[in-house]
Design an enzyme around this catalytic site. Structure first.
Site, mmCIF file in Angstrom:
data_model
loop_
_atom_site.group_PDB
_atom_site.id
_atom_site.type_symbol
_atom_site.label_atom_id
_atom_site.label_comp_id
_atom_site.label_asym_id
_atom_site.label_seq_id
_atom_site.Cartn_x
_atom_site.Cartn_y
_atom_site.Cartn_z
ATOM 1 N N THR A 79 0.818 -1.219 0.000
ATOM 2 C CA THR A 79 0.000 0.000 0.000
ATOM 3 C C THR A 79 0.851 1.267 0.000
ATOM 4 O O THR A 79 0.338 2.349 -0.279
ATOM 5 C CB THR A 79 -0.902 0.058 1.255
ATOM 6 O OG1 THR A 79 -0.054 0.027 2.416
ATOM 7 C CG2 THR A 79 -1.854 -1.111 1.298
ATOM 8 N N CYS A 115 2.491 2.912 9.477
ATOM 9 C CA CYS A 115 1.557 3.052 10.596
ATOM 10 C C CYS A 115 2.264 2.959 11.936
ATOM 11 O O CYS A 115 3.372 2.438 12.045
ATOM 12 C CB CYS A 115 0.536 1.907 10.554
ATOM 13 S SG CYS A 115 -0.688 2.077 9.258
ATOM 14 N N CYS A 158 -2.090 0.929 15.201
ATOM 15 C CA CYS A 158 -3.091 1.318 14.198
ATOM 16 C C CYS A 158 -4.183 0.254 14.055
ATOM 17 O O CYS A 158 -3.909 -0.941 14.036
ATOM 18 C CB CYS A 158 -2.437 1.552 12.832
ATOM 19 S SG CYS A 158 -3.635 2.084 11.586
ATOM 20 N N ARG A 170 -6.664 -2.655 8.773
ATOM 21 C CA ARG A 170 -6.625 -4.088 8.500
ATOM 22 C C ARG A 170 -5.199 -4.639 8.628
ATOM 23 O O ARG A 170 -4.248 -4.005 8.176
ATOM 24 C CB ARG A 170 -7.128 -4.320 7.066
ATOM 25 C CG ARG A 170 -7.597 -5.714 6.794
ATOM 26 C CD ARG A 170 -8.492 -5.691 5.560
ATOM 27 N NE ARG A 170 -7.744 -5.288 4.377
ATOM 28 C CZ ARG A 170 -7.107 -6.149 3.594
ATOM 29 N NH1 ARG A 170 -7.145 -7.437 3.834
ATOM 30 N NH2 ARG A 170 -6.443 -5.732 2.539
ATOM 31 N N ARG A 209 4.347 6.749 2.886
ATOM 32 C CA ARG A 209 3.667 7.925 3.392
ATOM 33 C C ARG A 209 2.848 7.552 4.630
ATOM 34 O O ARG A 209 2.471 6.398 4.819
ATOM 35 C CB ARG A 209 2.794 8.560 2.318
ATOM 36 C CG ARG A 209 1.716 7.671 1.808
ATOM 37 C CD ARG A 209 0.940 8.322 0.666
ATOM 38 N NE ARG A 209 -0.252 7.549 0.415
ATOM 39 C CZ ARG A 209 -0.274 6.394 -0.230
ATOM 40 N NH1 ARG A 209 0.836 5.903 -0.723
ATOM 41 N NH2 ARG A 209 -1.397 5.722 -0.379
ATOM 42 N N CYS A 234 0.049 6.960 7.343
ATOM 43 C CA CYS A 234 -1.342 6.501 7.341
ATOM 44 C C CYS A 234 -2.229 7.650 7.812
ATOM 45 O O CYS A 234 -1.919 8.322 8.790
ATOM 46 C CB CYS A 234 -1.452 5.299 8.287
ATOM 47 S SG CYS A 234 -3.132 4.824 8.679
ATOM 48 N N CYS A 288 -3.926 6.565 11.589
ATOM 49 C CA CYS A 288 -3.208 6.622 12.873
ATOM 50 C C CYS A 288 -2.193 7.766 12.917
ATOM 51 O O CYS A 288 -1.588 8.010 13.956
ATOM 52 C CB CYS A 288 -2.533 5.292 13.177
ATOM 53 S SG CYS A 288 -1.229 4.853 12.018
HETATM 54 ZN ZN LIG Z 1 -2.338 3.448 10.379
#
Ligand SMILES: [Zn+2]
Length: 359
Positions: free
Chosen positions: A39, A43, A47, A50, A72, A74, A77
């Site tokens: 992705t 995080c 967090c 998923r 980058r 999230c 969170c």
């Molecule tokens: Zn996160």
């Protein structure tokens, strides 16, 4: 799951940080962040998003390191909020650097200011504090670096110009003298006076040619016929002056031969890797595959974030001029079959067998 993924997953699962992620341990927040390769997001351990698959996870000590690696924050969170204000500012500038590197045109100061939420004056000062350059100088330096790299491999100067991020030829030619110190065509031919030293030796796989430019080892070629290897080198660097290596060069060849015989020992010499931006991405990913491991072309394409580019990935493997140092022999077909090898399928088989035995 194949071997490569399974061993990546096992490495992550064996990391104590993974159990903090699995249990979403808030007390671990601040001690590290985790990033998800599929992705591009990183995080906090706590967090609530998923759960990622372990083989896609990477750990970083700080948000800044995750940002530097191209991830980058999230939105959920907001791990970048853990940073002290000064560090958060730096992370924001690093983000702008990525934006400048990937933008079609060189963004104006006003555009960058709007993007960062800083005033143009403030942004200019902060950018300089973090990078040592103004945004404009940073953009020019980055394009110069890319154009140099592209010109060394692209078939056409215009391809190189677009790959380096210039929207038009005219723009590039206007800047090229300052960037290259010569015309793009002259530069691509290897530049007048580029000198490459080389020598041909023997290893257990047959004849081996080792070549070095002023920047590092630029070719390691394998084959049966030494003259064919020299011809191949000249085809690779058409304008370069090839100079036979002297006695000093023999120790360099010995070092490379030692490495080819036992890749796990590593090669402690600088490499001069020339290729298009895409080829460089493939070759960098290849260099991360440890001896004894194999990967399919499909997985390699996924790993560089271009899952549809399997054929282009195979092409980049075939264009590799640094045998073993860029271990394209570790790429196999999806069914485990050996597929092709620029230096002969039997050499590929021997290299793989040896690496597996050594484990
Ligand atoms: Zn996160």
């Amino acid at each position: 799951m194949d071997n490569v993924k399974a061993s990546q997953a096992a490495a992550i699962q064996g990391d104590p940080r993974w159990s903090a992620v699995v249990s979403r341990a808030a007390e671990a927040d601040g001690s590290f962040v985790y990033a998800v390769k599929t992705t591009g997001v990183y995080c906090r351990p706590s967090c609530g998003s998923r759960r990622a698959r372990p083989e896609n996870v990477a750990f970083f000590a700080t948000p800044v390191e995750a940002e530097h690696a191209g991830f980058r924050a999230c939105r959920r969170c907001q791990p970048d909020q853990m940073l002290a204000p000064a560090a958060r500012q730096s992370a924001r500038i690093v983000e702008l650097c990525r934006l400048i590197e990937t933008a079609e045109h060189i963004p104006s100061l006003a555009e960058l200011a709007a993007q960062s939420g800083l005033s143009p004056y403030h942004l200019h000062r902060e950018f300089k504090r973090v990078t040592g350059l103004t945004p404009r100088a940073y953009a020019t330096a980055h394009r110069a670096k890319r154009i140099r790299r592209e010109l060394q491999r692209s078939n056409r100067v215009t391809d190189a110009i677009y790959e380096a991020g210039y929207a038009s030829n005219g723009r590039f030619y206007a800047e090229s003298d300052a960037v290259l110190g010569m015309t793009p065509a002259a530069f691509r031919r290897g530049g007048p006076g580029t000198e490459i030293r080389f020598a041909v030796g023997r290893c257990s796989l047959g004849a081996i040619l080792v070549a070095r430019s002023e920047r590092g080892i630029c070719a390691i070629l394998l084959g049966d016929d030494p003259q064919a290897l020299v011809d191949d080198l000249q085809a690779h660097f058409p304008a370069a002056r090839l100079v036979a290596g002297d006695a000093d060069f023999d120790s360099l060849v010995a070092q490379v031969v030692g490495f080819v015989e036992a890749p796990a020992t590593g090669l402690d010499l600088p490499l001069d890797i020339r290729g298009t931006a895409f080829q460089q991405r493939v070759w960098q990913a290849l260099q991360k595959i440890p001896p004894g491991e194999r990967i399919s072309y499909t997985e390699l394409a996924q790993r560089i974030g271009a899952p549809a580019a399997v054929r282009a990935v195979a092409g980049a493997c075939a264009a590799n001029a640094l045998a073993v140092a860029i271990p394209c022999h570790r790429v196999v077909r999806n069914d485990g079959g050996l597929a092709g090898y620029r230096w002969g399928i039997e050499r590929k088989r021997s290299l793989l067998e040896r690496e597996t035995e050594g484990r």
